[in-house]
Design a protein around this motif. Structure first.
Motif, PDB file in Angstrom:
ATOM      1  N   ALA A   1       0.841  -1.189   0.000  1.00  0.00           N
ATOM      2  CA  ALA A   1       0.000   0.000   0.000  1.00  0.00           C
ATOM      3  C   ALA A   1       0.885   1.250   0.000  1.00  0.00           C
ATOM      4  O   ALA A   1       2.079   1.194   0.303  1.00  0.00           O
ATOM      5  CB  ALA A   1      -0.918  -0.010   1.213  1.00  0.00           C
ATOM      6  N   THR A   2       0.284   2.377  -0.318  1.00  0.00           N
ATOM      7  CA  THR A   2       1.016   3.637  -0.418  1.00  0.00           C
ATOM      8  C   THR A   2       1.793   3.945   0.860  1.00  0.00           C
ATOM      9  O   THR A   2       2.967   4.325   0.803  1.00  0.00           O
ATOM     10  CB  THR A   2       0.046   4.789  -0.749  1.00  0.00           C
ATOM     11  N   GLY A   3       1.157   3.787   2.010  1.00  0.00           N
ATOM     12  CA  GLY A   3       1.839   4.088   3.277  1.00  0.00           C
ATOM     13  C   GLY A   3       3.082   3.242   3.481  1.00  0.00           C
ATOM     14  O   GLY A   3       4.117   3.736   3.958  1.00  0.00           O
ATOM     15  N   GLU A   4       2.994   1.978   3.107  1.00  0.00           N
ATOM     16  CA  GLU A   4       4.155   1.097   3.239  1.00  0.00           C
ATOM     17  C   GLU A   4       5.273   1.515   2.292  1.00  0.00           C
ATOM     18  O   GLU A   4       6.449   1.421   2.641  1.00  0.00           O
ATOM     19  CB  GLU A   4       3.753  -0.350   2.946  1.00  0.00           C
TER      20      GLU A   4
ATOM     21  N   PHE B   1      10.665   3.896   1.391  1.00  0.00           N
ATOM     22  CA  PHE B   1      11.580   4.875   0.802  1.00  0.00           C
ATOM     23  C   PHE B   1      12.142   5.833   1.845  1.00  0.00           C
ATOM     24  O   PHE B   1      13.300   6.250   1.743  1.00  0.00           O
ATOM     25  CB  PHE B   1      10.901   5.631  -0.343  1.00  0.00           C
ATOM     26  N   ARG B   2      11.356   6.179   2.849  1.00  0.00           N
ATOM     27  CA  ARG B   2      11.866   7.059   3.913  1.00  0.00           C
ATOM     28  C   ARG B   2      13.013   6.378   4.640  1.00  0.00           C
ATOM     29  O   ARG B   2      14.060   6.976   4.865  1.00  0.00           O
ATOM     30  CB  ARG B   2      10.743   7.423   4.889  1.00  0.00           C
ATOM     31  N   LYS B   3      12.824   5.102   4.995  1.00  0.00           N
ATOM     32  CA  LYS B   3      13.882   4.347   5.681  1.00  0.00           C
ATOM     33  C   LYS B   3      15.113   4.209   4.789  1.00  0.00           C
ATOM     34  O   LYS B   3      16.244   4.325   5.251  1.00  0.00           O
ATOM     35  CB  LYS B   3      13.374   2.962   6.101  1.00  0.00           C
ATOM     36  N   LYS B   4      14.883   3.966   3.512  1.00  0.00           N
ATOM     37  CA  LYS B   4      15.982   3.822   2.552  1.00  0.00           C
ATOM     38  C   LYS B   4      16.812   5.109   2.481  1.00  0.00           C
ATOM     39  O   LYS B   4      18.026   5.051   2.344  1.00  0.00           O
ATOM     40  CB  LYS B   4      15.409   3.465   1.184  1.00  0.00           C
ATOM     41  N   LYS B   5      16.145   6.253   2.611  1.00  0.00           N
ATOM     42  CA  LYS B   5      16.831   7.547   2.595  1.00  0.00           C
ATOM     43  C   LYS B   5      17.422   7.916   3.958  1.00  0.00           C
ATOM     44  O   LYS B   5      18.136   8.897   4.080  1.00  0.00           O
ATOM     45  CB  LYS B   5      15.872   8.659   2.175  1.00  0.00           C
TER      46      LYS B   5
ATOM     47  N   GLN C   1       0.561   9.219   9.972  1.00  0.00           N
ATOM     48  CA  GLN C   1      -0.787   8.899   9.484  1.00  0.00           C
ATOM     49  C   GLN C   1      -0.738   8.329   8.069  1.00  0.00           C
ATOM     50  O   GLN C   1      -1.448   7.372   7.758  1.00  0.00           O
ATOM     51  CB  GLN C   1      -1.666  10.149   9.523  1.00  0.00           C
ATOM     52  N   TYR C   2       0.101   8.900   7.227  1.00  0.00           N
ATOM     53  CA  TYR C   2       0.234   8.383   5.861  1.00  0.00           C
ATOM     54  C   TYR C   2       0.847   6.988   5.872  1.00  0.00           C
ATOM     55  O   TYR C   2       0.380   6.086   5.194  1.00  0.00           O
ATOM     56  CB  TYR C   2       1.079   9.312   4.994  1.00  0.00           C
TER      57      TYR C   2
ATOM     58  N   GLY D   1      -1.487   4.300   7.023  1.00  0.00           N
ATOM     59  CA  GLY D   1      -2.651   4.101   6.166  1.00  0.00           C
ATOM     60  C   GLY D   1      -3.921   4.714   6.713  1.00  0.00           C
ATOM     61  O   GLY D   1      -4.987   4.582   6.111  1.00  0.00           O
ATOM     62  N   SER D   2      -3.839   5.414   7.854  1.00  0.00           N
ATOM     63  CA  SER D   2      -5.041   6.046   8.383  1.00  0.00           C
ATOM     64  C   SER D   2      -5.435   7.266   7.551  1.00  0.00           C
ATOM     65  O   SER D   2      -6.580   7.692   7.599  1.00  0.00           O
ATOM     66  CB  SER D   2      -4.859   6.426   9.856  1.00  0.00           C
ATOM     67  N   ARG D   3      -4.478   7.809   6.800  1.00  0.00           N
ATOM     68  CA  ARG D   3      -4.756   8.884   5.839  1.00  0.00           C
ATOM     69  C   ARG D   3      -4.062   8.517   4.537  1.00  0.00           C
ATOM     70  O   ARG D   3      -3.000   7.901   4.544  1.00  0.00           O
ATOM     71  CB  ARG D   3      -4.201  10.227   6.313  1.00  0.00           C
TER      72      ARG D   3
END
Length: 173
Positions: A2-5, A10-14, A38-39, A42-44
């Motif tokens: 899903a988008t949140g995952e 990518f955040r962790k990768k960076k 929240q993103y 997946g809550s948003r």
């Protein structure tokens, strides 16, 4: 995923913290980490403009953040079945190995998918023989199609214009 995952991946990768990414996207420091959490949870779900800013901050294509939801084997299989129907993807066996291939006789969409898979294979080969680094390879994948030099550009609208068009269509529902 899903988008949140994908955002989390990518955040962790960076090597970024939630707050850093949130601020890079333009959220105030006071709630940047909460919004990003929240993103990621997946809550948003981020709207198109936020997804574009996230992609820019993470140095990936917006499409890398919004891949089909393949969190289960069943979901993945149905994605593959759809690829069979639309793009001529076929499953065969070669020397005891399961192999996916594209039947280019299936039509124009199958031929285009084949061409794009060949570009992917070209990059994978460059990685295998040491012509490019793993970072170069990942950058090519995560910024696809932007860094794909093998493609011939057709008369297609720019991605931003296409996104605006799609947003307007969805807004009419």
């Amino acid at each position: 995923m899903a988008t949140g995952e994908r955002i989390h991946f990518f955040r962790k990768k960076k090597g970024m913290k939630l707050r850093q990414l949130g601020q890079a996207v333009g959220f105030p420091e006071s709630n940047a980490d909460v919004r990003m959490a929240q993103y990621e949870s997946g809550s948003r779900t981020p709207k198109a403009d936020i997804t574009s800013r996230l992609a820019e901050a993470l140095d990936v294509s917006p499409r890398a953040l919004t891949v089909p939801d393949i969190d289960s084997y069943t979901g993945l299989m149905h994605t593959l079945f759809t690829l069979e129907d639309i793009y001529g993807l076929r499953v065969t066996e070669i020397e005891g190995e399961i192999v996916l291939h594209v039947d280019v006789r299936q039509g124009q969409d199958a031929a285009e998918l084949h061409r794009r898979l060949c570009a992917w294979r070209e990059q994978a080969t460059k990685l295998e023989v040491g012509e490019i680094t793993k970072e170069d390879y990942d950058r090519w994948r995560y910024r696809y199609p932007e860094l794909d030099t093998s493609r011939i550009l057709a008369n297609a609208p720019p991605q931003g214009l296409s996104d605006i068009f799609m947003d307007n269509l969805q807004g009419d529902e």
